[in-house]
Design a protein around this motif. Structure first.
Motif, PDB file in Angstrom:
ATOM      1  N   PHE A   1      28.090  -1.968  15.998  1.00  0.00           N
ATOM      2  CA  PHE A   1      28.305  -2.714  17.230  1.00  0.00           C
ATOM      3  C   PHE A   1      29.745  -2.642  17.721  1.00  0.00           C
ATOM      4  O   PHE A   1      30.014  -2.843  18.908  1.00  0.00           O
ATOM      5  CB  PHE A   1      27.912  -4.185  17.029  1.00  0.00           C
ATOM      6  N   LEU A   2      30.678  -2.373  16.809  1.00  0.00           N
ATOM      7  CA  LEU A   2      32.077  -2.411  17.205  1.00  0.00           C
ATOM      8  C   LEU A   2      32.884  -1.455  16.331  1.00  0.00           C
ATOM      9  O   LEU A   2      32.691  -1.398  15.114  1.00  0.00           O
ATOM     10  CB  LEU A   2      32.622  -3.832  17.057  1.00  0.00           C
ATOM     11  N   THR A   3      33.774  -0.681  16.952  1.00  0.00           N
ATOM     12  CA  THR A   3      34.670   0.206  16.208  1.00  0.00           C
ATOM     13  C   THR A   3      36.101  -0.011  16.702  1.00  0.00           C
ATOM     14  O   THR A   3      36.321  -0.338  17.881  1.00  0.00           O
ATOM     15  CB  THR A   3      34.302   1.685  16.402  1.00  0.00           C
TER      16      THR A   3
ATOM     17  N   GLY B   1      28.015  -9.982  22.004  1.00  0.00           N
ATOM     18  CA  GLY B   1      29.464 -10.174  22.081  1.00  0.00           C
ATOM     19  C   GLY B   1      30.232  -9.012  21.482  1.00  0.00           C
ATOM     20  O   GLY B   1      31.215  -8.528  22.079  1.00  0.00           O
ATOM     21  N   LEU B   2      29.795  -8.525  20.326  1.00  0.00           N
ATOM     22  CA  LEU B   2      30.457  -7.378  19.698  1.00  0.00           C
ATOM     23  C   LEU B   2      30.350  -6.142  20.579  1.00  0.00           C
ATOM     24  O   LEU B   2      31.314  -5.375  20.725  1.00  0.00           O
ATOM     25  CB  LEU B   2      29.833  -7.101  18.328  1.00  0.00           C
ATOM     26  N   GLY B   3      29.176  -5.957  21.169  1.00  0.00           N
ATOM     27  CA  GLY B   3      28.971  -4.806  22.037  1.00  0.00           C
ATOM     28  C   GLY B   3      29.858  -4.853  23.270  1.00  0.00           C
ATOM     29  O   GLY B   3      30.402  -3.827  23.702  1.00  0.00           O
ATOM     30  N   LEU B   4      30.044  -6.055  23.841  1.00  0.00           N
ATOM     31  CA  LEU B   4      30.913  -6.196  25.009  1.00  0.00           C
ATOM     32  C   LEU B   4      32.364  -5.864  24.661  1.00  0.00           C
ATOM     33  O   LEU B   4      33.052  -5.170  25.413  1.00  0.00           O
ATOM     34  CB  LEU B   4      30.817  -7.622  25.563  1.00  0.00           C
TER      35      LEU B   4
ATOM     36  N   LEU C   1      35.228  -2.860  26.122  1.00  0.00           N
ATOM     37  CA  LEU C   1      36.380  -3.326  26.895  1.00  0.00           C
ATOM     38  C   LEU C   1      37.663  -2.952  26.168  1.00  0.00           C
ATOM     39  O   LEU C   1      38.095  -3.644  25.247  1.00  0.00           O
ATOM     40  CB  LEU C   1      36.297  -4.852  27.092  1.00  0.00           C
ATOM     41  N   PRO C   2      38.314  -1.850  26.562  1.00  0.00           N
ATOM     42  CA  PRO C   2      39.530  -1.391  25.869  1.00  0.00           C
ATOM     43  C   PRO C   2      40.629  -2.440  25.790  1.00  0.00           C
ATOM     44  O   PRO C   2      41.351  -2.516  24.798  1.00  0.00           O
ATOM     45  CB  PRO C   2      39.975  -0.189  26.710  1.00  0.00           C
ATOM     46  N   VAL C   3      40.762  -3.258  26.844  1.00  0.00           N
ATOM     47  CA  VAL C   3      41.822  -4.276  26.842  1.00  0.00           C
ATOM     48  C   VAL C   3      41.592  -5.278  25.706  1.00  0.00           C
ATOM     49  O   VAL C   3      42.528  -5.646  24.981  1.00  0.00           O
ATOM     50  CB  VAL C   3      41.880  -5.008  28.195  1.00  0.00           C
ATOM     51  N   MET C   4      40.347  -5.723  25.539  1.00  0.00           N
ATOM     52  CA  MET C   4      40.047  -6.679  24.476  1.00  0.00           C
ATOM     53  C   MET C   4      40.182  -6.036  23.101  1.00  0.00           C
ATOM     54  O   MET C   4      40.687  -6.653  22.159  1.00  0.00           O
ATOM     55  CB  MET C   4      38.631  -7.247  24.656  1.00  0.00           C
ATOM     56  N   LYS C   5      39.766  -4.784  22.979  1.00  0.00           N
ATOM     57  CA  LYS C   5      39.892  -4.089  21.699  1.00  0.00           C
ATOM     58  C   LYS C   5      41.362  -3.960  21.312  1.00  0.00           C
ATOM     59  O   LYS C   5      41.738  -4.191  20.151  1.00  0.00           O
ATOM     60  CB  LYS C   5      39.233  -2.708  21.763  1.00  0.00           C
ATOM     61  N   ASN C   6      42.200  -3.618  22.278  1.00  0.00           N
ATOM     62  CA  ASN C   6      43.631  -3.496  21.997  1.00  0.00           C
ATOM     63  C   ASN C   6      44.226  -4.845  21.587  1.00  0.00           C
ATOM     64  O   ASN C   6      45.095  -4.916  20.706  1.00  0.00           O
ATOM     65  CB  ASN C   6      44.374  -2.951  23.214  1.00  0.00           C
ATOM     66  N   TYR C   7      43.750  -5.905  22.224  1.00  0.00           N
ATOM     67  CA  TYR C   7      44.227  -7.253  21.875  1.00  0.00           C
ATOM     68  C   TYR C   7      43.877  -7.578  20.424  1.00  0.00           C
ATOM     69  O   TYR C   7      44.733  -8.049  19.653  1.00  0.00           O
ATOM     70  CB  TYR C   7      43.618  -8.289  22.813  1.00  0.00           C
ATOM     71  N   PHE C   8      42.626  -7.322  20.031  1.00  0.00           N
ATOM     72  CA  PHE C   8      42.199  -7.637  18.668  1.00  0.00           C
ATOM     73  C   PHE C   8      42.911  -6.757  17.635  1.00  0.00           C
ATOM     74  O   PHE C   8      43.214  -7.215  16.527  1.00  0.00           O
ATOM     75  CB  PHE C   8      40.677  -7.499  18.540  1.00  0.00           C
ATOM     76  N   ILE C   9      43.188  -5.513  17.996  1.00  0.00           N
ATOM     77  CA  ILE C   9      43.914  -4.636  17.079  1.00  0.00           C
ATOM     78  C   ILE C   9      45.329  -5.167  16.845  1.00  0.00           C
ATOM     79  O   ILE C   9      45.815  -5.206  15.711  1.00  0.00           O
ATOM     80  CB  ILE C   9      43.958  -3.197  17.621  1.00  0.00           C
ATOM     81  N   LYS C  10      45.985  -5.603  17.911  1.00  0.00           N
ATOM     82  CA  LYS C  10      47.339  -6.139  17.765  1.00  0.00           C
ATOM     83  C   LYS C  10      47.332  -7.434  16.963  1.00  0.00           C
ATOM     84  O   LYS C  10      48.262  -7.705  16.187  1.00  0.00           O
ATOM     85  CB  LYS C  10      47.980  -6.345  19.138  1.00  0.00           C
ATOM     86  N   GLN C  11      46.284  -8.239  17.132  1.00  0.00           N
ATOM     87  CA  GLN C  11      46.183  -9.455  16.326  1.00  0.00           C
ATOM     88  C   GLN C  11      45.991  -9.110  14.855  1.00  0.00           C
ATOM     89  O   GLN C  11      46.615  -9.712  13.969  1.00  0.00           O
ATOM     90  CB  GLN C  11      45.013 -10.314  16.829  1.00  0.00           C
TER      91      GLN C  11
END
Length: 423
Positions: free
Chosen positions: A111-113, A389-392, A396-406
């Motif tokens: 669902f998420l990478t 939620g995981l699929g969304l 969304l690259p912006v959200m993925k980048n946010y979670f990676i930085k967190q």
């Protein structure tokens, strides 16, 4: 020739029993306690720093576990001169895959990478075996002249206006300007300081062990969300991985009590066959999982760091990195206070540390609590919501980048060490 006898003078006897003085005394020689000591001593070499630990000398060399070190913590360890010794044995996490399914499901949909770099050439995390991390910290402590007393814990302490008098289990007495509790989630130092906690259990235990496998993992971390709890496969150097496997406590205790053949059969159902045949290395252990948050992080001339201040669920892999943020923050507060010629143990100085760390800690505790409750169940409605939620997020690259930085530990108000800068 007759032997002469000479009685000690009262002044000599008093000097022999006088407390040994130190500027900072840290109770707990784990990763966070050692890092705090090294950070303080590096920033303010003139301060005398002592570490006390109840574990026997060299016990840390037997620790079979491994930890995820976020990019911000890597920057700190590099700044402290420890990462150079760790790096050859550190495994970068190149990417991460998240699935959500039942154990019996024939297919586990992804669902998420996450891609693994926060900056070119800088992975968002590394996996490091604990004995490697500890060896580097102990070596740096020795190099800096930090006094490490192992095999003897703190029996008690009393706080006066200008110092803390600490009595060790063997009767020795030390006097310090600041006492730091870094003795884990069941902290005796926290209890002795009279600090209360918020605590609840998840009814889960985390099974921790390392495995070897036939095929290379290519630096990929995998987290399967299963009904009983998350099952994480974290890459180590070579064809090896570290497991963090959450199960209901009674099931976890039953599993670790089984012989390797039975345990590996249960493990294979969750691990899968993508890396070929797997074998358990060394001992397997289970640790109860819960949320523990200290109501206060400081008292006069006393501060808590690491799991002594907060114990969270490993679902996000942030427990140790939360402790590293404590170490970097407390060290910066102490060093800045010392440079101004002020009292490093004053409540005014320590309150800065508490204010800086409290929100981040509570936020992380609440986040992991919500994730644990959301993903550790087999409720169809909740599964549908979380999978959507995981699929969304995945789209969304912006959200993925946010979670990676967190996940990398990059916050807006990070102390200087976590930005890779000297204190």
């Amino acid at each position: 020739m007759a032997k002469s006898s000479r009685k000690s003078s009262p002044a000599a006897a008093e000097a022999a029993s006088a407390p040994v003085k130190t500027d900072v005394l840290i109770a707990g020689a784990g990763y966070v306690g050692m890092t705090t000591a090294v950070a303080i001593k590096t920033g303010a070499p003139q301060l005398d720093v002592t570490i006390i630990d109840a574990a026997l000398a060299g016990q840390w060399k037997k620790d079979p576990r491994a930890s995820a070190i976020a990019a911000a913590a890597t920057r700190m360890l590099e700044q402290l001169g420890c990462w150079q010794a760790i790096k050859p044995d550190a495994q970068p996490i190149n990417d991460m895959v998240i699935t959500d399914s039942r154990v019996s499901d024939p297919v586990r949909p992804v669902f998420l990478t996450f891609a693994g770099e926060v900056n070119p050439g800088e992975p968002f995390a590394h996996m490091v075996e604990n004995k490697v991390l500890n060896a580097s910290l102990h070596a740096k402590a020795t190099e800096l002249g930090i006094n490490v007393i192992e095999g003897c814990g703190v029996d008690g302490f009393t706080t006066e206006s200008n110092a803390v008098t600490v009595t060790l289990a063997d009767g020795r007495i030390l006097e310090t300007r600041l006492l730091v509790g870094a003795d884990g989630v069941r902290s005796r130092m926290r209890d002795q300081a009279g600090i209360k906690t918020v605590h609840w259990s998840y009814g889960q235990s985390g099974i921790v062990c390392n495995v070897s496998h036939e095929r290379p993992h290519e630096g990929r971390a995998i987290e399967h969300f299963l009904p009983a709890g998350p099952f994480a496969i974290l890459p180590l150097k070579g064809n090896r991985s570290s497991l963090v496997w959450a199960e209901r406590t009674e099931d976890a205790n039953r599993l670790v009590a089984q012989d390797d053949f039975v345990f590996e059969a249960e493990l294979e159902q969750r691990f899968g066959h993508h890396l070929g045949e797997i074998r358990v290395e060394g001992n397997k252990r289970a640790f109860p999982l819960g949320l523990t948050l200290a109501r206060e992080f400081v008292k006069p001339r006393f501060a808590l760091v690491g799991d002594a201040a907060h114990g969270i669920h490993p679902i996000a892999g942030q427990g140790l990195n939360l402790g590293f943020r404590d170490a970097a923050t407390l060290a910066q507060v102490i060093v800045d206070t010392e440079r101004l010629g002020l009292d490093i143990g004053s409540f005014a100085a320590l309150e800065k540390y508490q204010t800086w760390r409290r929100f981040d800690t509570v936020q992380m505790g609440v986040s992991t609590d919500v994730l644990t409750r959301l993903f550790s169940n087999d409720n169809l409605a909740l599964r549908t919501v979380r999978d959507i939620g995981l699929g969304l997020v995945d789209r969304l690259p912006v959200m993925k980048n946010y979670f990676i930085k967190q996940a990398a530990g990059f916050g807006k108000e990070n102390p200087r060490l976590l930005q890779g800068e000297a204190i």
